[in-house]
Design a protein around this motif. Structure first.
Motif, short mmCIF file in Angstrom:
data_model
loop_
_atom_site.label_atom_id
_atom_site.label_comp_id
_atom_site.label_asym_id
_atom_site.label_seq_id
_atom_site.Cartn_x
_atom_site.Cartn_y
_atom_site.Cartn_z
N MET A 1 0.85 -1.20 0.00
CA MET A 1 0.00 0.00 0.00
C MET A 1 0.88 1.23 0.00
O MET A 1 2.00 1.20 0.46
CB MET A 1 -0.90 -0.03 1.26
N ALA A 2 0.36 2.28 -0.55
CA ALA A 2 1.10 3.54 -0.53
C ALA A 2 1.28 4.01 0.90
O ALA A 2 0.49 3.70 1.78
CB ALA A 2 0.33 4.59 -1.32
N HIS B 1 2.92 -2.37 -5.84
CA HIS B 1 2.34 -2.49 -4.49
C HIS B 1 1.11 -3.40 -4.55
O HIS B 1 0.49 -3.53 -5.61
CB HIS B 1 1.82 -1.14 -3.98
N HIS B 2 0.70 -3.93 -3.38
CA HIS B 2 -0.69 -4.37 -3.28
C HIS B 2 -1.38 -3.38 -2.34
O HIS B 2 -0.73 -2.76 -1.49
CB HIS B 2 -0.81 -5.83 -2.80
N GLU C 1 -0.35 0.44 -7.88
CA GLU C 1 -1.04 -0.31 -6.84
C GLU C 1 -1.89 -1.40 -7.48
O GLU C 1 -2.66 -1.13 -8.41
CB GLU C 1 -1.97 0.61 -6.03
N HIS D 1 7.36 -2.74 -3.42
CA HIS D 1 7.46 -1.79 -2.31
C HIS D 1 8.35 -2.37 -1.21
O HIS D 1 9.12 -1.67 -0.57
CB HIS D 1 6.06 -1.49 -1.78
N ASP E 1 4.70 -5.69 0.45
CA ASP E 1 3.96 -5.76 -0.80
C ASP E 1 4.86 -5.59 -2.02
O ASP E 1 5.89 -4.92 -1.93
CB ASP E 1 2.81 -4.73 -0.81
#
Ligand SMILES: [Zn+2]
Length: 384
Positions: free
Chosen positions: A1-2, A251-252, A318, A357, A369
Motif C-alpha cells: 500500500m502507498a 504495491h498491493h 497499486e 514496495h 507488498d
C-alpha cells in the motif's frame, strides 16, 4: 500500500489538512461515542466498511492516526456517525458543483461515454491577470484537471484570471521548466497541450491522454502501447523537481475493494497516491500523471543504497489485493503485462529497477507488498 511520504507534504501546498477534534466537530456527523478496538490484521478500509462509514470520515474522526497504513492491534478508533448518502464504498469526496456548459469536465466517477467527452483543450489566446472569458475558464479547467488548482478555487471565479489563477499557472510553468511569469503564452500553451494529451499536438504521445477512458494507441516508443486507462485524478502529488523516472514500484493495496482503495488514494486527507491502480477486473486507473511525483513509497531507498526520494524517480502501481494470499487475477497480470513494459520502455527503466514496495521500504521489513504469491515472472517475462 502507498505510504505517507512526509517529504512530499512539505513540498505540496494546499493539500495539507490539519486534523483536530474541533474540525471533526464541524462535520455533519453527530458524535455518538462509538469506538472500535483494532484487531490483528484489520485495515482502516475494512473497519470503515464494517461500520458502514466512509474512509475519509473515519480518518477525520481519528487525528491520532498519522499513518493510515500503520494501525495497531488494540488501538481504539472513534467511529463517526453515518452521514446521509455516505457509505464506505462511496468516494469520500463528492465532486464540486459544475456548470452545465458543454465543455464541462466529466464528473470523475461517472462512466465516461466517449474519449472526446472531456472537452479539455488548452486555450489559444494569450492570457494574463485581468483577462476574463471563455478562454480563461478553459485554462482554469485544464489547471484543475492537472491538479494545479482546486475545483473549489475555480468555483470562486470561473472565467476570471485573478491571483489564484496566476499562482496556479506559475506552479504549472515551474513544473514544466518554463519561466514562472504567470502569463499564458505559446510556451505555456504547448506544455499544457502536451499535459492534456490534446490531439493534434505532435509533441504529445498519442495514448498519453489521461482524460476519460482511452483506447490504447501507439506509444511514443513504438514497441509497446499504452493500455487504456480510466482517468481518476488524485490531488496527492507534487513536483519531481527535475528527477528523471528510472524505477517502477509495484504495491498491493492491502484490500480487495478497488473502489474503496481508489477513493482513499484520491482523498486529500490520505496524503497517499499512486500513478496507476490495477483493479481485480484488469481496469487500470490513472490517478497521477507520470510527470508528477505520486506519494506511494514513503520512507524508502534503492536496493543497497541509503534512504532517498524514491517517489521522485519512480512510477507507483497499486494492485488491488489484500496481500493475505488472495490470488492476483489473470486480468491483473494481463494489464500489468501491458502497462509495465510500456512504462519500462518509455522511461528506459532497467529490469533491475522494476521493484516491489518491500524492496525499497525502509527500514527493511516495513512493507511486504506485493505479497509473496505475486508472480513476478509474469511481469519480468513481459518486459524482456
Ligand atoms: Zn505499498
Amino acid at each position: 500500500m502507498a505510504a505517507v511520504d512526509s517529504s512530499s507534504r512539505t513540498t505540496s501546498t494546499g493539500t495539507t489538512r490539519t486534523q483536530s477534534p474541533s474540525s471533526t466537530a464541524t462535520t455533519t456527523s453527530t458524535p455518538q461515542g462509538q469506538s472500535h478496538v483494532v484487531k490483528s490484521g484489520e485495515t482502516l478500509s475494512g473497519i470503515a466498511r464494517s461500520h458502514d462509514v466512509s474512509l475519509g470520515s473515519l480518518v477525520k474522526a481519528n487525528p491520532q492516526v498519522t499513518d493510515p497504513d500503520l494501525i495497531r492491534p488494540g488501538q481504539r478508533l472513534n467511529i463517526p456517525a453515518k452521514t446521509a448518502g455516505t457509505t464506505s464504498s462511496a468516494p469520500a469526496r463528492t465532486p464540486a458543483p459544475k456548470t452545465t456548459a458543454p465543455t464541462t469536465a466529466p464528473v470523475p466517477d461517472a462512466p465516461v461515454p466517449a474519449p472526446t467527452s472531456s472537452g479539455l483543450t488548452a486555450p489559444t489566446s494569450t492570457l494574463r491577470r485581468g483577462a476574463h472569458g471563455a478562454d480563461v475558464e478553459k485554462l482554469q479547467k485544464a489547471l484543475v484537471n492537472q491538479g494545479y488548482m482546486s475545483q473549489a478555487t475555480m468555483n470562486t471565479g470561473p472565467g476570471v484570471f485573478g491571483p489564484a489563477t496566476e499562482s496556479s499557472l506559475k506552479k504549472f510553468q515551474k513544473d514544466h521548466g518554463l519561466s514562472a511569469d504567470g502569463v499564458y503564452g505559446p510556451k505555456s500553451r504547448a506544455a499544457l497541450q502536451q499535459a492534456l494529451g490534446q490531439p493534434g499536438n505532435t509533441q504529445a504521445p498519442p495514448g498519453e491522454t489521461t482524460t476519460g477512458t482511452t483506447n490504447g494507441t501507439t506509444g511514443s516508443s513504438g514497441t509497446h502501447v499504452k493500455p487504456p486507462v480510466k482517468s481518476l485524478p488524485s490531488p496527492n502529488h507534487s513536483s519531481r523537481n527535475g528527477t528523471d523516472i528510472d524505477t517502477i514500484v509495484l504495491h498491493h493495496t492491502a484490500s480487495n475493494n478497488g473502489k474503496g482503495d481508489i477513493s482513499w488514494l484520491r482523498n486529500p486527507d490520505s496524503k497517499v497516491s499512486s500513478h496507476y491502480v490495477v483493479d481485480k477486473d484488469g481496469t487500470i486507473s490513472q490517478l497521477v500523471s507520470d510527470d508528477r511525483k505520486a506519494w506511494h513509497a514513503g520512507k524508502a531507498g534503492m536496493p543497497g543504497k541509503g534512504i532517498s526520494d524514491v517517489n521522485a524517480r519512480s512510477i507507483g502501481i497499486e494492485i488491488v489485493n489484500d496481500g493475505k494470499g488472495t490470488p492476483f487475477t489473470e486480468a491483473q497480470y494481463k494489464a500489468l503485462e501491458k502497462l509495465v513494459p510500456y512504462l519500462a520502455d518509455k522511461y528506459k527503466v532497467p529490469e533491475s529497477s522494476i521493484l516491489g514496495h518491500k524492496d525499497v521500504a525502509r527500514p527493511k521489513g516495513r512493507k511486504d507488498d506485493p505479497a509473496s504469491n505475486f508472480d513476478w515472472s509474469r511481469v519480468r517475462d513481459a518486459v524482456k
